[in-house]
Scaffold this motif. Structure first.
Motif, PDB file in Angstrom:
ATOM      1  N   GLN A   6       0.788  -1.150  -0.010  1.00 49.19           N
ATOM      2  CA  GLN A   6      -0.112  -0.134  -0.210  1.00 49.19           C
ATOM      3  C   GLN A   6       0.903   1.224  -0.024  1.00 49.19           C
ATOM      4  OE1 GLN A   6      -3.546  -0.194  -0.423  1.00 49.19           O
ATOM      5  NE2 GLN A   6      -3.374  -2.345  -0.420  1.00 49.19           N
ATOM      6  N   MET A   7       2.085   1.248   0.546  1.00 44.23           N
ATOM      7  CA  MET A   7       2.726   2.452   0.836  1.00 44.23           C
ATOM      8  C   MET A   7       4.089   2.555   0.196  1.00 44.23           C
ATOM      9  SD  MET A   7       3.745   3.924   4.424  1.00 44.23           S
ATOM     10  CE  MET A   7       4.668   5.677   4.833  1.00 44.23           C
ATOM     11  N   LEU A   8       4.841   1.443   0.082  1.00 51.85           N
ATOM     12  CA  LEU A   8       6.363   1.720  -0.444  1.00 51.85           C
ATOM     13  C   LEU A   8       6.205   1.878  -1.760  1.00 51.85           C
ATOM     14  CD1 LEU A   8       7.899  -1.248   1.771  1.00 51.85           C
ATOM     15  CD2 LEU A   8       7.578   0.989   2.170  1.00 51.85           C
ATOM     16  N   ALA A   9       5.228   1.586  -2.643  1.00 47.31           N
ATOM     17  CA  ALA A   9       5.374   1.972  -4.238  1.00 47.31           C
ATOM     18  C   ALA A   9       5.275   3.399  -4.238  1.00 47.31           C
ATOM     19  CB  ALA A   9       4.386   1.257  -4.783  1.00 47.31           C
ATOM     20  N   GLN A  10       4.531   4.151  -3.134  1.00 43.05           N
ATOM     21  CA  GLN A  10       4.378   5.452  -3.503  1.00 43.05           C
ATOM     22  C   GLN A  10       5.675   6.082  -3.063  1.00 43.05           C
ATOM     23  OE1 GLN A  10       2.190   7.724  -4.491  1.00 43.05           O
ATOM     24  NE2 GLN A  10       0.131   6.644  -4.614  1.00 43.05           N
ATOM     25  N   MET A  11       6.302   5.468  -2.017  1.00 41.58           N
ATOM     26  CA  MET A  11       7.692   6.002  -1.477  1.00 41.58           C
ATOM     27  C   MET A  11       8.658   5.986  -2.426  1.00 41.58           C
ATOM     28  SD  MET A  11       7.660   4.718   2.353  1.00 41.58           S
ATOM     29  CE  MET A  11       9.256   4.726   2.575  1.00 41.58           C
ATOM     30  N   GLN A  12       8.738   4.657  -3.182  1.00 42.25           N
ATOM     31  CA  GLN A  12       9.781   4.252  -4.181  1.00 42.25           C
ATOM     32  C   GLN A  12       9.762   5.428  -5.365  1.00 42.25           C
ATOM     33  OE1 GLN A  12      10.124   0.241  -4.788  1.00 42.25           O
ATOM     34  NE2 GLN A  12      11.902   0.337  -6.308  1.00 42.25           N
ATOM     35  N   ASN A  13       8.756   5.871  -5.657  1.00 38.36           N
ATOM     36  CA  ASN A  13       8.526   6.811  -6.708  1.00 38.36           C
ATOM     37  C   ASN A  13       9.446   8.036  -6.372  1.00 38.36           C
ATOM     38  OD1 ASN A  13       6.715   5.238  -8.176  1.00 38.36           O
ATOM     39  ND2 ASN A  13       4.838   5.980  -7.344  1.00 38.36           N
ATOM     40  N   GLY A  14       9.440   8.403  -5.214  1.00 36.57           N
ATOM     41  CA  GLY A  14      10.368   9.582  -5.009  1.00 36.57           C
ATOM     42  C   GLY A  14      11.682   9.284  -4.415  1.00 36.57           C
ATOM     43  N   GLN A  15      12.063   8.147  -4.619  1.00 38.07           N
ATOM     44  CA  GLN A  15      13.475   7.798  -3.989  1.00 38.07           C
ATOM     45  C   GLN A  15      14.580   7.949  -5.224  1.00 38.07           C
ATOM     46  OE1 GLN A  15      11.819   4.271  -1.408  1.00 38.07           O
ATOM     47  NE2 GLN A  15      13.499   3.698  -2.704  1.00 38.07           N
ATOM     48  N   VAL A  16      15.774   8.286  -4.828  1.00 32.70           N
ATOM     49  CA  VAL A  16      16.801   8.494  -5.902  1.00 32.70           C
ATOM     50  C   VAL A  16      17.933   7.302  -5.539  1.00 32.70           C
ATOM     51  CG1 VAL A  16      16.285  10.862  -6.157  1.00 32.70           C
ATOM     52  CG2 VAL A  16      18.084  10.081  -4.391  1.00 32.70           C
ATOM     53  N   SER A  17      18.994   7.327  -6.557  1.00 32.72           N
ATOM     54  CA  SER A  17      19.938   6.388  -6.217  1.00 32.72           C
ATOM     55  C   SER A  17      20.954   6.918  -5.431  1.00 32.72           C
ATOM     56  CB  SER A  17      20.470   5.851  -7.585  1.00 32.72           C
ATOM     57  OG  SER A  17      21.301   7.063  -8.099  1.00 32.72           O
ATOM     58  N   TRP A  18      22.046   6.123  -4.726  1.00 27.57           N
ATOM     59  CA  TRP A  18      23.177   6.559  -4.264  1.00 27.57           C
ATOM     60  C   TRP A  18      23.753   7.613  -4.936  1.00 27.57           C
ATOM     61  CZ3 TRP A  18      28.160   7.631  -4.109  1.00 27.57           C
ATOM     62  CH2 TRP A  18      28.970   7.605  -2.830  1.00 27.57           C
ATOM     63  N   ASP A  19      24.310   7.443  -6.275  1.00 32.10           N
ATOM     64  CA  ASP A  19      24.946   8.483  -7.311  1.00 32.10           C
ATOM     65  C   ASP A  19      23.943   9.505  -7.244  1.00 32.10           C
ATOM     66  OD1 ASP A  19      27.051   6.418  -7.513  1.00 32.10           O
ATOM     67  OD2 ASP A  19      26.258   5.575  -9.552  1.00 32.10           O
ATOM     68  N   GLU A  20      22.613   9.491  -7.394  1.00 29.71           N
ATOM     69  CA  GLU A  20      22.056  10.812  -7.625  1.00 29.71           C
ATOM     70  C   GLU A  20      22.102  11.518  -6.539  1.00 29.71           C
ATOM     71  OE1 GLU A  20      18.718   9.719 -10.829  1.00 29.71           O
ATOM     72  OE2 GLU A  20      18.427   8.473  -8.872  1.00 29.71           O
ATOM     73  N   LEU A  21      21.777  11.097  -5.172  1.00 31.12           N
ATOM     74  CA  LEU A  21      21.985  12.000  -4.127  1.00 31.12           C
ATOM     75  C   LEU A  21      23.284  12.396  -3.991  1.00 31.12           C
ATOM     76  CD1 LEU A  21      20.562  13.129  -1.597  1.00 31.12           C
ATOM     77  CD2 LEU A  21      21.115  10.849  -0.346  1.00 31.12           C
ATOM     78  N   ALA A  22      24.415  11.678  -3.936  1.00 35.16           N
ATOM     79  CA  ALA A  22      25.831  12.092  -3.740  1.00 35.16           C
ATOM     80  C   ALA A  22      26.120  13.165  -4.863  1.00 35.16           C
ATOM     81  CB  ALA A  22      26.835  10.894  -3.900  1.00 35.16           C
ATOM     82  N   SER A  23      25.571  12.791  -6.005  1.00 38.31           N
ATOM     83  CA  SER A  23      26.063  14.075  -7.005  1.00 38.31           C
ATOM     84  C   SER A  23      25.442  15.492  -6.744  1.00 38.31           C
ATOM     85  CB  SER A  23      25.518  13.660  -8.422  1.00 38.31           C
ATOM     86  OG  SER A  23      25.767  14.575  -9.426  1.00 38.31           O
TER      87      SER A  23
END
Length: 344
Positions: free
Chosen positions: A258-275
């Motif tokens: 119910q929830m984690l699909a919505q969360m995952q849509n806004g997540q980024v990768s390690w490289d994206e965040l570090a960049s």
């Protein structure tokens, strides 16, 4: 385009992100969590590896954090493996940092919790530092405000009942937030960005405007992984080895669906965040990793971040949860996308 126009466009985009966000789409679910109507941990949150923590200050912080935690924050502590121990480790290091650099008479250090639930960690930090740090927490979930007001010392902790998008330098000039008029010494984003959008650059720019030049900013995020099988493997460790201490299999499955699909849509990768961090800060350091969660600290002040790191005690976490061990340490990405890792 001038700076004012760029900022106005950015604020309009943030407002759009808020209107379309999982934070609003999941508002009923978050309300139920914050009021204890659903997904309540089945046993006390007291760390089962407490005997492995040698620092009495970390143990004291741990106890303080649990004692003031409301339902939603308790759910969070029971959902992210060993974040309780990590927040205690960081909180003690920050307390030692301000004790070693006492503020001028009549002044205090300040901490901004970005969409920080009911302010549990900010309140714990304010209390543990004996008032040397004053906390400011925002949250769009009004049930969090009820818990905050039940536990908070109004002389040391403040609550703003809106999304972090609404926290601006203009807001901090208002009389009721006078303690923060010069900005924040510390900012902690506690897995908030992912509930709005993937635009980390814009989100970081927004909170960085409120950060003092010598400030430290922390980012705790659940990250995507380029290998979906690896992402799911880490999720299974979190769900099957840790979360089953507190939730039934049916509760874990329901949340995942119910929830984690919505969360995952806004997540980024390690490289994206570090960049995104590397473009904006001279120093970026990955402090901790557990399953798909990572914690970074960033700053443009060399002395401040090095002193903080020198005061940071050892990670308290069983083997098998840290999947990014080789990347612990300084983390930056060149403009060509290549990664640089090592020690600060």
């Amino acid at each position: 385009m001038d700076t004012f126009s760029q900022q106005s466009l950015g604020e309009a985009s943030l407002d759009h992100d808020l209107e379309q966000s999982a934070m609003l789409k999941l508002a009923t679910y978050f309300h139920d969590l914050a009021t204890g109507a659903s997904q309540v941990p089945s046993q006390p949150l007291d760390s089962h590896i407490k005997s492995q923590i040698d620092d009495p200050q970390v143990l004291e912080y741990h106890d303080r954090l649990i004692a003031g935690a409301g339902p939603l924050f308790s759910h969070f502590l029971a959902s992210v493996p060993y974040i309780l121990e990590e927040l205690s480790r960081v909180g003690v290091a920050l307390s030692r940092l301000v004790s070693a650099n006492p503020p001028l008479a009549g002044q205090r250090y300040s901490m901004f919790e970005v969409d920080g639930f009911d302010g549990s960690n900010g309140r714990a930090l304010a209390g543990h530092s004996k008032g040397l740090i004053v906390s400011f927490t925002c949250s769009p979930n009004l049930a969090n405000q009820v818990v905050f007001e039940r536990h908070a010392d109004p002389a040391m902790s403040y609550f703003y009942p809106h999304s972090f998008f609404k926290v601006t330098t203009d807001l901090l000039q208002k009389r009721e937030y006078h303690a923060f008029k010069h900005g924040f010494d510390f900012i902690y984003e506690m897995a908030a960005f992912q509930f709005y959008s993937r635009d980390r650059g814009q989100q970081i720019d927004h909170i960085q405007r409120c950060l003092k030049p010598t400030g430290l900013v922390f980012f705790l995020e659940k990250l995507n992984h380029p290998d979906l099988k690896e992402y799911r493997r880490r999720e299974r460790v979190k769900d099957e080895v840790f979360k089953t201490r507190y939730f039934t299999e049916d509760e874990i499955f329901w949340k995942r669906e119910q929830m984690l699909a919505q969360m995952q849509n806004g997540q980024v990768s390690w490289d994206e965040l570090a960049s995104a961090l590397s473009v904006r800060f001279k120093h970026v350091h990955m402090l901790w990793n557990s399953s798909n969660f990572c914690e970074f600290v960033a700053s443009n002040d060399t002395q401040r971040i090095e002193q903080f790191l020198s005061l940071l005690g050892p990670i308290a976490q069983p083997p098998g949860f840290c999947f990014e061990g080789p990347r612990l340490g300084s983390a930056s990405v060149h403009h060509d996308g290549s990664e640089v890792t090592g020690d600060v």
